[in-house]
Design an enzyme around this catalytic site. Structure first.
Site, short mmCIF file in Angstrom:
data_model
loop_
_atom_site.label_atom_id
_atom_site.label_comp_id
_atom_site.label_asym_id
_atom_site.label_seq_id
_atom_site.Cartn_x
_atom_site.Cartn_y
_atom_site.Cartn_z
N GLY A 135 5.91 4.53 -0.36
CA GLY A 135 6.87 4.14 -1.38
C GLY A 135 6.63 2.76 -1.97
N ASP A 136 5.66 2.04 -1.44
CA ASP A 136 5.36 0.69 -1.93
C ASP A 136 4.28 0.77 -3.01
OD1 ASP A 136 5.66 -2.42 -0.76
OD2 ASP A 136 3.85 -2.02 -1.89
N LEU A 137 4.65 0.40 -4.23
CA LEU A 137 3.72 0.51 -5.35
C LEU A 137 2.45 -0.30 -5.13
CD1 LEU A 137 3.10 1.52 -8.21
CD2 LEU A 137 4.37 -0.45 -9.10
#
Length: 209
Positions: A154-156
């Protein structure tokens, strides 16, 4: 300042399992990342920083510490809504902080209990709190609980780091999990280097790296 501790044990393992990442590790060198071992303090700081700039978050956090004399579950529940709002917090964030404080005081954020849980169980427990999603829970596992094997899809910036490192134009969840399995059980250290790669200057091809 406390930092996440790791050694050549982790980096040598990662380099052996993934030579491409290994080259990045050698190029970048040691990385120091600050940690906040007190879970409630880390959670409160995360809530304060949601959807505002880093500079604004620092200002609000400084005011909150000045108001409370140190951010703890007890100091948060003892503060009035008006006083907390006066630090620059939205009404929604005040509610998140107060609920987190109540949960902590009820013993539902017990760090010893959480330490005995799997990563998945910790995420499930933390995401029951208002304002805490999966990404926030994963960041708390890294920067407070100091868990060794956390890589957040979920971490860009993590995804961008993977794509830049391997010259990919896209990255599916399935592909991500394939890479992630290479780095286990030291995925957290891999995350530090993926963040670093994501923020390197443009124009560095995988071959040049």
């Amino acid at each position: 300042m406390e930092i996440f501790r790791y050694s050549a044990v982790e980096t040598d393992y990662l380099a052996e399992r993934d030579p491409v990442l290994g080259r990045a590790i050698r190029r970048i060198g040691p990385i120091e990342r600050r940690v906040t071992p007190d879970l409630f303090e880390a959670l409160a700081e995360s809530i304060v920083g949601q959807q505002i700039s880093g500079k604004a978050a620092e200002t609000v956090w400084r005011r909150l510490n000045a108001l409370t004399g140190g951010v703890t579950p007890q100091s948060i529940v003892q503060a009035t809504v008006e006083a907390l709002r006066g630090c620059g917090l939205s009404l929604r964030k005040v509610g998140y902080l107060q609920e987190a404080a109540r949960v902590a005081l009820e013993g539902r954020l017990d760090e010893k209990e959480l330490a005995a849980m799997s990563d998945r169980e910790v995420v499930d427990r933390l995401t029951t709190l208002p304002g805490v999603g999966v990404w926030t829970a994963e960041m708390l596992m890294i920067f407070s609980m100091q868990r060794p094997d956390v890589v957040s899809f979920g971490d860009l910036a993590i995804r961008r780091g993977v794509m830049r490192l391997y010259g990919l134009e896209s990255l599916s969840r399935r592909e991500f999990e394939t890479y992630r399995s290479r780095w286990s059980p030291y995925g957290t250290v891999a995350s530090f280097y993926l963040w670093a790669v994501a923020h390197e200057p443009d124009g560095m091809s995988p071959v040049e790296k």
